[in-house]
Motif scaffolding. Sequence first.
Motif, short mmCIF file in Angstrom:
data_model
loop_
_atom_site.label_atom_id
_atom_site.label_comp_id
_atom_site.label_asym_id
_atom_site.label_seq_id
_atom_site.Cartn_x
_atom_site.Cartn_y
_atom_site.Cartn_z
N ARG A 173 0.82 -1.21 0.00
CA ARG A 173 0.00 0.00 0.00
C ARG A 173 0.86 1.26 0.00
N ILE A 174 1.92 1.25 0.76
CA ILE A 174 2.79 2.42 0.82
C ILE A 174 3.46 2.65 -0.52
N THR A 175 3.89 1.58 -1.18
CA THR A 175 4.50 1.71 -2.50
C THR A 175 3.49 2.24 -3.51
N MET A 176 2.26 1.75 -3.45
CA MET A 176 1.21 2.23 -4.35
C MET A 176 0.95 3.73 -4.14
N THR A 177 0.93 4.15 -2.88
CA THR A 177 0.69 5.56 -2.59
C THR A 177 1.84 6.42 -3.09
N ALA A 178 3.07 5.96 -2.90
CA ALA A 178 4.24 6.70 -3.39
C ALA A 178 4.21 6.78 -4.92
N GLU A 179 3.87 5.68 -5.59
CA GLU A 179 3.85 5.66 -7.05
C GLU A 179 2.78 6.58 -7.61
N SER A 180 1.73 6.82 -6.81
CA SER A 180 0.63 7.66 -7.30
C SER A 180 1.10 9.07 -7.66
N LEU A 181 2.26 9.47 -7.14
CA LEU A 181 2.81 10.77 -7.50
C LEU A 181 3.04 10.85 -9.00
N SER A 182 3.41 9.74 -9.61
CA SER A 182 3.68 9.70 -11.05
C SER A 182 2.39 9.76 -11.86
N PHE A 183 1.26 9.34 -11.27
CA PHE A 183 0.00 9.33 -12.00
C PHE A 183 -0.45 10.72 -12.40
N ASN A 184 0.03 11.74 -11.68
CA ASN A 184 -0.45 13.10 -11.90
C ASN A 184 -0.32 13.53 -13.36
N ALA A 185 0.90 13.36 -13.89
CA ALA A 185 1.12 13.77 -15.27
C ALA A 185 0.29 12.94 -16.23
N GLY A 186 0.28 11.63 -16.03
CA GLY A 186 -0.48 10.75 -16.91
C GLY A 186 -1.96 11.07 -16.90
N PHE A 187 -2.50 11.32 -15.71
CA PHE A 187 -3.92 11.64 -15.58
C PHE A 187 -4.25 12.95 -16.28
N GLY A 188 -3.42 13.96 -16.07
CA GLY A 188 -3.69 15.26 -16.67
C GLY A 188 -3.68 15.22 -18.18
N PHE A 189 -2.68 14.58 -18.76
CA PHE A 189 -2.60 14.52 -20.22
C PHE A 189 -3.62 13.55 -20.81
N ALA A 190 -4.03 12.54 -20.04
CA ALA A 190 -5.11 11.67 -20.50
C ALA A 190 -6.42 12.45 -20.61
N LEU A 191 -6.69 13.31 -19.63
CA LEU A 191 -7.90 14.14 -19.70
C LEU A 191 -7.82 15.12 -20.87
N ALA A 192 -6.64 15.66 -21.11
CA ALA A 192 -6.48 16.56 -22.26
C ALA A 192 -6.77 15.82 -23.56
N ALA A 193 -6.27 14.58 -23.65
CA ALA A 193 -6.51 13.78 -24.85
C ALA A 193 -8.00 13.49 -25.02
N THR A 194 -8.68 13.14 -23.92
CA THR A 194 -10.12 12.86 -23.98
C THR A 194 -10.89 14.06 -24.52
#
Length: 473
Positions: free
Chosen positions: A302-323
Amino acid sequence: MSEDVVKVNNNQLPESKLESSTLKLALPAIGEMLMQTLLGFADMSMVGSLGAAAIAAVGLSDMPMMTAMSFFAAISVGTTALVARAIGAQKQDEANNIAKQSLILSIIMSAIFVVLGLSLAVPIVKLMGAEPDVVPVSASYFRINAWGFPFMIVTMVMNGVLRGGGDTKTPMYINGISNIVNIVGNFFLIYQSRTVDINIPFIDKNISLFLPGAGWGVDGAGIATTFSRFVGFLIIIVILVKGSKFLRINFREKLSLDTHIIKRIFNIGIPAAVEQFLMRFGQLLFSRIVSSLGTITFAAHRITMTAESLSFNAGFGFALAATTLVGQYLGAEKPKLAEKSGFIAVKMGAILMAFVGVFFFIWPDYFLMIFTRDKEILSMARVCLRVVAISQPFLAAVMGFSGALRGAGDTRRVLIITLTGIWGIRLLFTYIFVMIFNWGLLGAWVAMSIDLIARGILYFFIFKAGKWKYVSV
């Protein structure tokens, strides 16, 4: 038109401006996700101070709730795609009606899930593999969060409505306010009342400060989260009733169901709902395999998943832009610009996520020690974060291309690729690596990385083939 809304009109938009249009949409969404990530960090850090059992209790409750969220992808994804098409084609009344229909559906469906969540909390956390000492805490946390389910769902779907039209700033502000409420609530509800000594450096004097607290532990975190979701719900409803820059829901009109629009929403949304359910359920089974390794191992996961979520920010933002851009350009009958906008969004997301991945690989402890100083947990989490760091650019491709296909309404291909990756690769290899080869938590994260790399490559070829340009919505 305001700069806050990036919208395609009937005039030719120069291709040289695609990068700036993508950034205008992506940056607020990245900011929104960053705030949510910081909330996750704060939640995990505060709950983590209560011990491994508390971390496991929250983690075991969160996965079933995220799985339940998949049912609402039928509304959220379908609504976002249709609103983007309507705004791109400059059909304002149609966009407003789509928003109203999605709101009615969200309220009806989320009410059903509240009842199910309250009555099935204990069986659900037991099914997740909670150990006996964790079951009561996890079930109680689950029930508390179930009360906030309607607020979370309505806010999620209505934020999708705004994003479909190109407004990514308003959702950022709403989630920012909700996150602040959550963190403040955690501070006062998790811990007991206490007195702390603070040193004032300039006068070298200590002062005692009394900090009130309810001392409700994990339940306090759940209450704070639920209340913050209620605050977000109120804000988005007020905005849509008063009217945003391009959408307004008129509650004075009869709130009747429009079967034609609902059919269009579900035509796009049902494959997305199935895809999200299969993905979430696959992730749930993935977590179930990990939880069988024990509470300490699951806490490291769980701690690793939470730490990795920091990287999701860029992916999420550009995915929404693409949508948004793909949907609006197709609505404006400009498929070549739709394709180019999708590739640009993925490229930008991949660069940023690769950059974060470098930090994960070289300095993993800087991220992990936010949540715990337990040496046993850190030793497992450190290796896992380094493994998944390698797959970050591929995760950007998964998020970006799937967002672009959803914007086009091509949710069936997203379903096929998700089914292949999560069920055909991740779960299969996780079982082999963990249960047969006995690689422990490392085996699960290696399997996850293989899945992300494979799906990223598949999405590239599917998007490049271009069949999504001809999907009818």
